[in-house]
Scaffold this motif. Structure first.
Motif: not given
Ligand code: UP5
Ligand code: MG
Length: 219
Positions: A1-18
């Protein structure tokens, strides 16, 4: 559950940084036109309605001329009085510094109206050398106005402006410099389909109505 949340956040990091990096890149509109065409007047009005910071190259040079200890003060003074274009090394550093200071103060202020620059080939090369890749030029706002109207407006302003170049002798030189050096730069951007031409001989509000229409469309 928590792992899934982290994965989602990290997936979004590059697009946010971009997105953040895009936001940080200055977006520039060059504002050009003859002396007294109304560049400064219209830029002030744009700033009231749109999220732009107005940087007048002429104002920055006049401030540098007046700055105590400036090494370029005398040179700037001579060039302005003669209606000649100051070497770009001086102007580009002032513009770059002003842009950096504005964005350091508030990262959301990344849209700039650069008023009265680039005025000649030397300015254009200097911009390319220092700013290419670091800022995007969206388009040119060209305030098109007959020479006589330009001269009359500056002479009228000269009654109270205290500007060393608002006199007939300097104005004739400013107009010549504009025709010989600045118009070819506007033409160059025109060939690339990057110029919005505004009939600047009308009253301030009529001119601004057209400016507003361009900015509403272009952002
Ligand atoms: N006014 C404005 N709009 C009007 C309208 N629609 N109807 C009637 N009146 C109108 O306006 C000029 C006057 O006209 C004002 O009194 C205004 O109320 C009235 P303004 O908005 O100030 O016109 P602007 O186009 O900004 O005129 P300015 O004199 O500033 O233009 P210049 O391009 O000549 O001056 P600038 O300050 O940009 O440059 C001065 C000198 O600095 C140059 O000649 C050059 O020597 C040097 N310079 C460089 O070397 N390099 C640069 O990159 C920039 C400048
Ligand atoms: Mg001006």
């Amino acid at each position: 559950m928590i792992g899934g949340l982290f994965a989602k956040v990290f997936q979004r990091v590059p697009s946010l940084l971009y997105r953040v990096s895009l936001m940080m890149k200055p977006q520039v509109v060059f504002v050009l036109g003859g002396p007294g065409a109304g560049k400064g007047t219209q830029c002030s009005k744009i700033v009231e309605s749109f999220n732009y910071t107005h940087l007048s190259a002429g104002d920055l040079l006049r401030a540098e001329r007046a700055r105590e200890g400036s090494e370029s003060g005398q040179l700037i003074s001579n060039y302005i009085k003669e209606g000649k274009i100051v070497p770009v090394e001086i102007t580009i550093n002032l513009l770059k510094k002003a842009m950096e200071e504005t964005m350091q103060e508030d990262a959301k202020k990344f849209r700039f109206l650069i008023d009265g620059f680039p005025r000649n080939e030397d300015n254009l090369q200097g911009w390319k050398k220092v700013m290419e890749g670091k800022a995007d030029v969206k388009f040119v706002l060209f305030f098109d106005c007959g020479n006589e109207v330009c001269i009359d407006r500056c002479l009228e302003r000269g009654k109270s402006s205290g500007r060393s170049d608002d006199n007939r002798e300097s104005l004739e030189k400013r107009i010549q410099t504009y025709l010989q050096s600045t118009r070819p730069i506007i033409d160059l951007y025109e060939e690339r389909g990057k110029v919005h031409t505004i009939d600047a001989s009308r009253c301030v509000d009529e001119v601004f109505a057209d400016v507003k229409a361009v900015l509403d469309k272009e952002g």
